[in-house]
Design an enzyme around this catalytic site. Structure first.
Site, short mmCIF file in Angstrom:
data_model
loop_
_atom_site.label_atom_id
_atom_site.label_comp_id
_atom_site.label_asym_id
_atom_site.label_seq_id
_atom_site.Cartn_x
_atom_site.Cartn_y
_atom_site.Cartn_z
N GLY A 16 0.84 -1.18 0.00
CA GLY A 16 0.00 0.00 0.00
C GLY A 16 0.88 1.23 0.00
N GLY A 17 0.33 2.31 -0.48
CA GLY A 17 1.14 3.52 -0.54
C GLY A 17 2.38 3.27 -1.37
N GLU A 18 3.51 3.57 -0.79
CA GLU A 18 4.79 3.39 -1.47
C GLU A 18 5.59 2.25 -0.87
OE1 GLU A 18 6.50 7.26 -1.08
OE2 GLU A 18 5.22 8.11 -2.63
N GLU A 19 4.95 1.33 -0.16
CA GLU A 19 5.66 0.24 0.50
C GLU A 19 5.47 -1.07 -0.25
OE1 GLU A 19 4.69 -0.05 4.64
OE2 GLU A 19 5.67 1.85 5.10
#
Length: 107
Positions: free
Chosen positions: A23-26
């Site tokens: 999720g996000g940038e992970e």
């Protein structure tokens, strides 16, 4: 940009390794049958590959870095949840220590 980062991660990984986006940038790399030290070496290879890749946004160069936290079954965790928590703690240590680095907590 996230697709290009994922492609860079897959280039470093071996055939049985798995790259997922949390999720996000992970992202999370599952590296079966891999020691704590080898996982850190692969993460360092991925960090360098990402840092050396030229990304562009709206025609302008963008430099991307990667921060990595290592958790390993070499360590004594009671569950996969504890393993993920340890890797997450290492990731946040990498971020708080200045980013663009690999952190492995004591094995």
């Amino acid at each position: 940009m996230l697709q290009r980062v994922a492609t860079s991660l897959r280039r470093v990984c071996r055939e049985d390794d798995v790259v997922i986006r949390l999720g996000g940038e992970e992202f999370c790399l599952f590296l079966p049958d891999t020691s704590h030290d080898v996982a850190a070496e692969l993460a360092e290879d991925a960090r360098l590959m990402i840092a050396q890749t030229l990304f562009e946004m709206d025609g302008a160069p963008v430099y991307v870095t990667g921060s990595f936290g290592i958790g390993s079954t070499d360590c004594a965790y009671d569950s996969s949840r504890e393993l993920m928590i340890a890797a997450d703690k290492a990731l946040y240590r990498a971020k708080s220590d200045g980013r663009n680095r690999v952190v492995k907590l004591a094995a």
